[in-house]
Design a protein around this motif. Structure first.
Motif, PDB file in Angstrom:
ATOM      1  N   UNK A  73      -8.295 -13.286 -20.626  1.00 22.06           N
ATOM      2  CA  UNK A  73      -7.122 -12.477 -20.958  1.00 22.06           C
ATOM      3  C   UNK A  73      -7.381 -10.979 -20.874  1.00 22.06           C
ATOM      4  N   UNK A  74      -8.640 -10.577 -20.986  1.00 19.68           N
ATOM      5  CA  UNK A  74      -8.928  -9.144 -20.893  1.00 19.68           C
ATOM      6  C   UNK A  74      -9.168  -8.690 -19.447  1.00 19.68           C
ATOM      7  N   UNK A 129      -1.361  -9.206 -21.144  1.00 21.17           N
ATOM      8  CA  UNK A 129      -0.077  -8.496 -21.132  1.00 21.17           C
ATOM      9  C   UNK A 129       0.904  -9.184 -20.188  1.00 21.17           C
ATOM     10  N   UNK A 130       0.432  -9.578 -19.016  1.00 20.31           N
ATOM     11  CA  UNK A 130       1.302 -10.281 -18.071  1.00 20.31           C
ATOM     12  C   UNK A 130       1.809 -11.589 -18.673  1.00 20.31           C
ATOM     13  N   UNK A 131       0.926 -12.352 -19.279  1.00 25.93           N
ATOM     14  CA  UNK A 131       1.303 -13.660 -19.829  1.00 25.93           C
ATOM     15  C   UNK A 131       2.351 -13.532 -20.930  1.00 25.93           C
ATOM     16  N   UNK A 132       2.266 -12.467 -21.698  1.00 24.21           N
ATOM     17  CA  UNK A 132       3.182 -12.302 -22.827  1.00 24.21           C
ATOM     18  C   UNK A 132       4.450 -11.557 -22.452  1.00 24.21           C
ATOM     19  N   UNK A 133       4.355 -10.621 -21.495  1.00 23.55           N
ATOM     20  CA  UNK A 133       5.460  -9.675 -21.311  1.00 23.55           C
ATOM     21  C   UNK A 133       6.074  -9.626 -19.920  1.00 23.55           C
ATOM     22  N   UNK A 134       5.540 -10.335 -18.947  1.00 21.65           N
ATOM     23  CA  UNK A 134       6.132 -10.251 -17.611  1.00 21.65           C
ATOM     24  C   UNK A 134       7.578 -10.728 -17.668  1.00 21.65           C
ATOM     25  N   UNK A 135       8.498  -9.887 -17.238  1.00 20.27           N
ATOM     26  CA  UNK A 135       9.921 -10.182 -17.428  1.00 20.27           C
ATOM     27  C   UNK A 135      10.424 -11.329 -16.556  1.00 20.27           C
ATOM     28  N   UNK A 136       9.632 -11.723 -15.565  1.00 21.38           N
ATOM     29  CA  UNK A 136      10.049 -12.833 -14.712  1.00 21.38           C
ATOM     30  C   UNK A 136       9.194 -14.082 -14.867  1.00 21.38           C
ATOM     31  N   UNK A 137       7.947 -13.914 -15.250  1.00 21.94           N
ATOM     32  CA  UNK A 137       7.038 -15.061 -15.272  1.00 21.94           C
ATOM     33  C   UNK A 137       6.005 -14.919 -16.385  1.00 21.94           C
ATOM     34  N   UNK A 138       6.414 -15.336 -17.585  1.00 19.79           N
ATOM     35  CA  UNK A 138       5.499 -15.368 -18.727  1.00 19.79           C
ATOM     36  C   UNK A 138       4.682 -16.658 -18.699  1.00 19.79           C
ATOM     37  N   UNK A 139       3.706 -16.738 -19.567  1.00 26.41           N
ATOM     38  CA  UNK A 139       2.938 -17.977 -19.705  1.00 26.41           C
ATOM     39  C   UNK A 139       3.836 -19.129 -20.139  1.00 26.41           C
ATOM     40  N   UNK A 140       4.909 -18.817 -20.865  1.00 28.54           N
ATOM     41  CA  UNK A 140       5.808 -19.855 -21.392  1.00 28.54           C
ATOM     42  C   UNK A 140       6.944 -20.205 -20.430  1.00 28.54           C
ATOM     43  N   UNK A 141       7.070 -19.496 -19.308  1.00 29.32           N
ATOM     44  CA  UNK A 141       8.150 -19.754 -18.355  1.00 29.32           C
ATOM     45  C   UNK A 141       7.904 -21.068 -17.636  1.00 29.32           C
ATOM     46  N   UNK A 142       8.928 -21.888 -17.513  1.00 27.26           N
ATOM     47  CA  UNK A 142       8.771 -23.171 -16.816  1.00 27.26           C
ATOM     48  C   UNK A 142       8.920 -22.975 -15.308  1.00 27.26           C
ATOM     49  N   UNK A 143       8.430 -23.954 -14.560  1.00 28.83           N
ATOM     50  CA  UNK A 143       8.554 -23.923 -13.105  1.00 28.83           C
ATOM     51  C   UNK A 143      10.018 -23.859 -12.687  1.00 28.83           C
ATOM     52  N   UNK A 144      10.849 -24.709 -13.269  1.00 31.74           N
ATOM     53  CA  UNK A 144      12.263 -24.728 -12.890  1.00 31.74           C
ATOM     54  C   UNK A 144      12.939 -23.392 -13.186  1.00 31.74           C
ATOM     55  N   UNK A 145      12.625 -22.804 -14.330  1.00 32.76           N
ATOM     56  CA  UNK A 145      13.212 -21.514 -14.685  1.00 32.76           C
ATOM     57  C   UNK A 145      12.846 -20.447 -13.667  1.00 32.76           C
TER      58      UNK A 145
END
Length: 287
Positions: A197-198, A222-238
């Motif tokens: 993560x660092x 930062x990308x995993x938590x805050x990327x406005x299009x593809x966070x770590x929690x974003x699903x493939x379909x989304x």
């Protein structure tokens, strides 16, 4: 100690990087730019010369010129730099052959235009580690924006090209020939987001949304938590649904047609014709 110097081309919003070992002076360049004015069809070497001058000023030993992919928004300055440093090798991911095959047909390139990647000095395999003097580089294939995109992991930093942008801008588009939003999702989630993560993330472009100052470095966390299009929690379909709908609204990059022709040929301009001039091909759409 690894050092990184960025060069920003405002005309194409492109970041070029020089990466070097401060002790040994071994160095690489990532994604250099050749300046091109589409209205006059004139090239100049200002951006590449800034990189060359920096290398000379720091007395660096240039080993590689790395391309993250065959760019659609700027012409590569790799050959300009190689003329000054002929021992430096131009390298790209080996899937560039797929892009060459697609665009050879689109541009009806000559029969002798090779689609085996031999225009480049070296084709890199997924997961391949190689050395630029004292610098160790690991190649991570991150397709989606194009089928031949690669990221480069160097000493706790990853240079991602157009796979990821700063968190407030999102990801690269996926509507170019042979692009795939699903592939980009897997590239980010299964490759980039699996890095520590660092890990520092260096982007290939910054479009300075909402007028903010230039930014080009963030972290995997930062990308995993805050990327406005593809966070770590974003699903493939989304992501696929969003990226597909978003890409339908985007204009064609103004340098797409000249850029791709040059960049699949390792930054070479077309050969001079009988009258001594060089010509790019522009296919006409519609009637």
């Amino acid at each position: 100690m690894i050092q990184i110097k960025e060069f920003f081309d405002k005309n194409t919003w492109t970041l070029t990087y020089v990466v070097w070992d401060d002790l040994t002076k071994d160095a690489i360049v990532i994604d250099p730019v050749m300046d091109y004015d589409p209205a006059s069809s004139k090239t100049n070497e200002e951006s590449a010369n800034a990189v060359i001058q920096f290398i000379h000023s720091q007395q660096l030993k240039l080993h590689y010129i790395l391309e993250t992919h065959a760019h659609a928004d700027h012409l590569s300055g790799s050959q300009i730099i190689k003329r000054k440093f002929p021992d430096a090798m131009i390298a790209i991911g080996e899937k560039i052959t797929k892009v060459q095959e697609v665009f050879k047909d689109i541009f009806d390139l000559p029969e002798d235009f090779k689609t085996d990647g031999s225009q480049f000095d070296r084709l890199l395999k997924d997961g391949e580690e190689f050395a630029a003097g004292s610098i160790t580089i690991k190649t991570l294939f991150t397709p989606g924006h194009t089928p031949a995109c690669a990221s480069y992991y160097i000493g706790g930093s990853v240079f991602v090209g157009d796979a990821l942008f700063m968190p407030d801008y999102g990801t690269g588009r996926c509507d170019f020939p042979a692009g795939s939003a699903a592939e980009l999702y897997h590239s980010v989630h299964a490759r980039l987001y699996e890095l520590p993560e660092d890990t520092k993330v260096y982007t290939g472009h910054d479009y300075m949304p909402n007028g903010r100052p230039l930014k080009f470095m963030t972290t995997i966390a930062d990308e995993k938590e805050n990327n406005i299009q593809l966070k770590a929690t974003t699903s493939l379909d989304e992501f696929v649904r969003f990226r597909t709908e978003r890409d339908r609204t985007l204009a064609t990059p103004k340098l797409l047609l000249p850029s791709v022709q040059v960049n699949i040929d390792a930054g070479h301009l077309p050969k001079p014709t009988r009258n001594g001039k060089r010509y790019l091909k522009i296919p006409i759409q519609g009637g």
